[in-house]
Design an enzyme around this catalytic site. Structure first.
Site, short mmCIF file in Angstrom:
data_model
loop_
_atom_site.label_atom_id
_atom_site.label_comp_id
_atom_site.label_asym_id
_atom_site.label_seq_id
_atom_site.Cartn_x
_atom_site.Cartn_y
_atom_site.Cartn_z
CG LEU A 1 -2.04 -1.13 1.13
CD1 LEU A 1 -3.00 -1.02 2.33
CD2 LEU A 1 -2.84 -1.14 -0.18
CB ILE B 1 7.48 -8.29 -2.67
CG1 ILE B 1 8.18 -7.07 -3.29
CG2 ILE B 1 6.03 -8.39 -3.12
CD1 ILE B 1 8.34 -7.18 -4.81
CB THR C 1 10.17 -2.43 -4.91
OG1 THR C 1 9.78 -1.77 -3.70
CG2 THR C 1 9.01 -3.26 -5.42
CB THR D 1 7.63 -2.51 -18.42
OG1 THR D 1 7.56 -1.39 -19.29
CG2 THR D 1 8.99 -2.49 -17.75
CG ASP D 2 6.70 -0.97 -23.50
OD1 ASP D 2 6.96 -0.45 -22.39
OD2 ASP D 2 5.90 -0.48 -24.30
CD GLU D 3 8.91 2.75 -19.52
OE1 GLU D 3 9.90 3.15 -18.91
OE2 GLU D 3 7.80 3.30 -19.48
CE1 TYR E 1 8.62 0.56 -13.66
CE2 TYR E 1 8.84 1.24 -15.95
CZ TYR E 1 8.23 0.46 -14.99
OH TYR E 1 7.24 -0.43 -15.34
CE LYS F 1 8.77 -4.05 -13.88
NZ LYS F 1 7.89 -4.78 -12.91
CG ASN G 1 2.89 3.33 -22.24
OD1 ASN G 1 3.93 2.92 -22.72
ND2 ASN G 1 2.84 4.40 -21.45
CG LEU H 1 -0.24 11.09 -21.29
CD1 LEU H 1 0.45 12.43 -21.21
CD2 LEU H 1 0.01 10.46 -22.66
NE ARG I 1 6.01 6.21 -23.61
CZ ARG I 1 7.11 6.80 -24.08
NH1 ARG I 1 7.39 6.78 -25.37
NH2 ARG I 1 7.95 7.40 -23.25
NE ARG J 1 9.08 10.68 -17.95
CZ ARG J 1 8.08 9.81 -18.12
NH1 ARG J 1 8.17 8.84 -19.00
NH2 ARG J 1 6.97 9.92 -17.44
N GLY K 1 16.27 11.86 -20.42
CA GLY K 1 16.42 10.49 -20.94
C GLY K 1 15.15 9.91 -21.55
P1 NAD Z 1 0.84 0.72 -9.70
O1 NAD Z 1 1.88 1.70 -9.35
O2 NAD Z 1 -0.55 1.18 -9.98
O3 NAD Z 1 0.72 -0.40 -8.57
C1 NAD Z 1 1.83 -0.99 -7.96
C2 NAD Z 1 1.34 -1.77 -6.75
O4 NAD Z 1 2.46 -2.41 -6.13
C3 NAD Z 1 0.70 -0.88 -5.67
O5 NAD Z 1 -0.47 -1.49 -5.17
C4 NAD Z 1 1.77 -0.78 -4.60
O6 NAD Z 1 1.25 -0.55 -3.30
C5 NAD Z 1 2.41 -2.15 -4.73
N1 NAD Z 1 3.81 -2.17 -4.25
C6 NAD Z 1 4.82 -1.32 -4.56
N2 NAD Z 1 5.94 -1.69 -3.93
C7 NAD Z 1 5.65 -2.80 -3.22
C8 NAD Z 1 6.40 -3.66 -2.39
N3 NAD Z 1 7.70 -3.43 -2.16
N4 NAD Z 1 5.79 -4.72 -1.83
C9 NAD Z 1 4.46 -4.96 -2.05
N5 NAD Z 1 3.71 -4.17 -2.82
C10 NAD Z 1 4.29 -3.11 -3.41
O7 NAD Z 1 1.44 -0.09 -10.94
P2 NAD Z 1 0.78 -0.71 -12.24
O8 NAD Z 1 0.73 0.32 -13.29
O9 NAD Z 1 -0.44 -1.45 -11.86
O10 NAD Z 1 1.92 -1.76 -12.65
C11 NAD Z 1 1.90 -3.09 -12.16
C12 NAD Z 1 3.05 -3.84 -12.79
O11 NAD Z 1 2.92 -3.84 -14.22
C13 NAD Z 1 4.43 -3.27 -12.50
O12 NAD Z 1 5.32 -4.32 -12.29
C14 NAD Z 1 4.78 -2.49 -13.77
O13 NAD Z 1 6.18 -2.44 -13.93
C15 NAD Z 1 4.11 -3.35 -14.82
N6 NAD Z 1 3.70 -2.64 -16.04
C16 NAD Z 1 2.98 -1.49 -15.98
C17 NAD Z 1 2.53 -0.90 -17.17
C18 NAD Z 1 1.71 0.37 -17.17
O14 NAD Z 1 1.51 0.96 -18.23
N7 NAD Z 1 1.17 0.82 -16.04
C19 NAD Z 1 2.86 -1.47 -18.40
C20 NAD Z 1 3.61 -2.65 -18.42
C21 NAD Z 1 4.02 -3.23 -17.24
O1 DAU Z 2 5.50 1.33 -21.42
C1 DAU Z 2 5.08 0.74 -20.23
C2 DAU Z 2 5.29 1.71 -19.12
O2 DAU Z 2 4.30 2.73 -19.30
C3 DAU Z 2 5.17 1.12 -17.72
O3 DAU Z 2 6.19 0.18 -17.55
C4 DAU Z 2 5.28 2.22 -16.67
O4 DAU Z 2 5.07 1.68 -15.38
C5 DAU Z 2 4.21 3.26 -16.95
O5 DAU Z 2 4.36 4.33 -16.05
C6 DAU Z 2 4.32 3.77 -18.38
O6 DAU Z 2 5.54 4.55 -18.56
P1 DAU Z 2 5.55 5.89 -19.43
O7 DAU Z 2 6.67 6.71 -18.97
O8 DAU Z 2 5.42 5.61 -20.87
O9 DAU Z 2 4.12 6.49 -18.94
P2 DAU Z 2 3.68 7.97 -18.47
O10 DAU Z 2 2.19 7.90 -18.32
O11 DAU Z 2 4.49 8.48 -17.34
O12 DAU Z 2 4.03 8.82 -19.74
C7 DAU Z 2 3.50 8.50 -21.02
C8 DAU Z 2 4.08 9.50 -22.02
O13 DAU Z 2 3.52 10.78 -21.75
C9 DAU Z 2 5.57 9.68 -21.91
O14 DAU Z 2 6.10 9.91 -23.21
C10 DAU Z 2 5.75 10.91 -21.06
C11 DAU Z 2 4.54 11.75 -21.44
N1 DAU Z 2 3.98 12.62 -20.37
C12 DAU Z 2 3.70 12.06 -19.16
C13 DAU Z 2 3.18 12.84 -18.15
C14 DAU Z 2 2.87 12.24 -16.80
C15 DAU Z 2 3.73 13.97 -20.64
O15 DAU Z 2 3.96 14.46 -21.76
N2 DAU Z 2 3.20 14.72 -19.63
C16 DAU Z 2 2.95 14.23 -18.38
O16 DAU Z 2 2.49 15.01 -17.51
#
Ligand code: NAD
Ligand code: DAU
Length: 335
Positions: free
Chosen positions: A34, A55, A93, A117-119, A141, A145, A170, A181, A205, A264, A266
């Protein structure tokens, strides 16, 4: 099936838990620290056992893993901007936490799926990454990962642990924390706050609706080959500026709310994943970006009680640090 879902109170994890319980009748234990991104509200109405813990804590993990058939690990720090401001939690983590979970899965002799993640592949100018593309992460990040992915693979090669890795593009959809975003732009547009676009806004994305990713993870857990990684890319790609313009149209916001801000550091220009390997297992995305974005905007519009406590809490201080302006200040109402 009884599953341990780590990070199940976050965005994708909670969508996954809801799907497993409602559509597959699984018994789910959620282990979640949490952090700011994890919320019990995300699992309201979903039957599950909740363990509040990290974890990286071997005792908490040992208790939570008892009697499960598989571990699915979503737990992570997930915001690239926060990894630039303060990388330490990402290392803890992703490195230590993944290690503790792998050891516990090994002791219990259960299947382990790492959500990635694709990243981890870095940026790609043209074409799409496959599972054999080199890992070339750019941010703290994605680097941590990628490190976790390598550790997971080592447990397959060295200890025969049945591991799987799912790398998603994404995600967007209900329950996403408004630092990312799409939810940030939706809520700002609704409130008449500025829409901060990084750099020239032409970063691309590969958008994947969260329910499609959740289904892919369940599919890989059931049908994937141990030791393998599977890319799960969305059906559509879109430049950030186009995403923002579509949100303006759907919310009835004003184009003049767009504000170009410092890029941002990088910043990866484009992500793209080929999903042929997971497609061969029988998965395909069902929700295109147009439909998914409409559903997402409607969800945020209809669920103010979910986001109101966020927008009025610690998030305000985060927002001010990140964007150099207070939330709710400097909007251009109606213009
Ligand atoms: P999120 O930030 O919404 O949720 C992360 C969750 O992990 C939260 O509930 C947080 O409390 C929990 N958490 C964080 N650190 C922890 C720890 N040390 N121990 C236990 N719980 C912990 O993230 P999300 O967007 O749902 O992403 C989930 C997974 O999917 C991540 O591994 C992320 O890298 C991956 N992912 C995300 C995206 C995306 O676009 N959001 C895309 C591809 C992969
Ligand atoms: O590609 C998968 C990844 O997507 C996940 O692994 C990450 O956990 C998730 O956060 C996401 O990463 P991004 O950096 O691509 O997502 P974000 O929403 O932060 O940003 C998406 C794009 O938008 C990126 O090019 C940055 C841009 N952006 C983001 C924010 C928050 C803006 O231009 N303005 C903003 O305020």
């Amino acid at each position: 099936m009884r599953l341990l879902v780590c990070g199940g109170a976050g965005f994708i994890g909670s969508n996954f838990v809801r799907q497993r319980v409602d559509e597959h009748g699984d018994e789910v234990v959620v282990l979640d620290k949490l952090t700011y991104a994890g919320r019990r509200e995300n699992l309201a109405g979903v039957a599950h056992t909740f363990v509040h813990g990290a974890i990286e804590d071997p005792d908490q993990v040992a208790g939570a893993i008892e009697g499960v058939q598989a571990v699915v690990n979503f737990a992570a720090e997930t915001h690239v901007d926060r990894s630039i401001a303060a990388p330490d939690a990402f290392v803890r983590t992703h490195a230590q936490g993944t290690y503790v979970l792998l050891e516990a899965a090994r002791a219990a002799g259960v299947r382990y799926l790492q959500v990635s993640t694709d990243e981890v592949y870095g940026s790609i100018a043209e074409g799409s990454f496959t599972e054999t593309s080199p890992l070339a992460p750019s941010s703290p990040y994605s680097a941590t990962k990628a490190g976790a992915d390598l550790l997971v693979s080592s447990y397959f090669h060295t200890f025969d642990l049945p591991t799987l890795i799912c790398r998603g593009s994404n995600n967007y959809g209900p329950y996403q924390y408004p630092e990312k975003l799409i939810p940030l732009m939706v809520l700002n547009a609704i409130h008449g706050d500025r829409l901060p676009v990084y750099g020239d806004g032409m970063q691309v994305r590969n958008w994947l609706f969260v329910e499609d990713f959740a289904r892919a993870i369940g599919h890989v857990l059931a049908h994937g080959r141990p030791g393998e990684a599977y890319n799960v890319g969305g059906p559509d790609e879109c430049a950030n500026l186009d995403v923002v313009r579509r949100i303006i149209e759907l919310t009835g916001g004003a184009e003049s709310l767009i504000e170009y801000v410092a890029d941002r550091p990088g910043h990866d220009r484009r992500y793209s994943l080929g999903s042929e390997k997971v497609g061969a297992l029988g998965w395909a995305a069902r929700v295109g970006f147009g439909e998914g974005l409409e559903r997402t905007v409607a969800w945020y519009r209809d669920n103010a009680p979910w986001w109101e406590p966020i927008r009025s809490g610690d998030y305000r201080a985060y927002y001010e640090r990140q964007y150099g302006r207070a939330l709710g200040a400097g909007g251009v109402s109606g213009s």
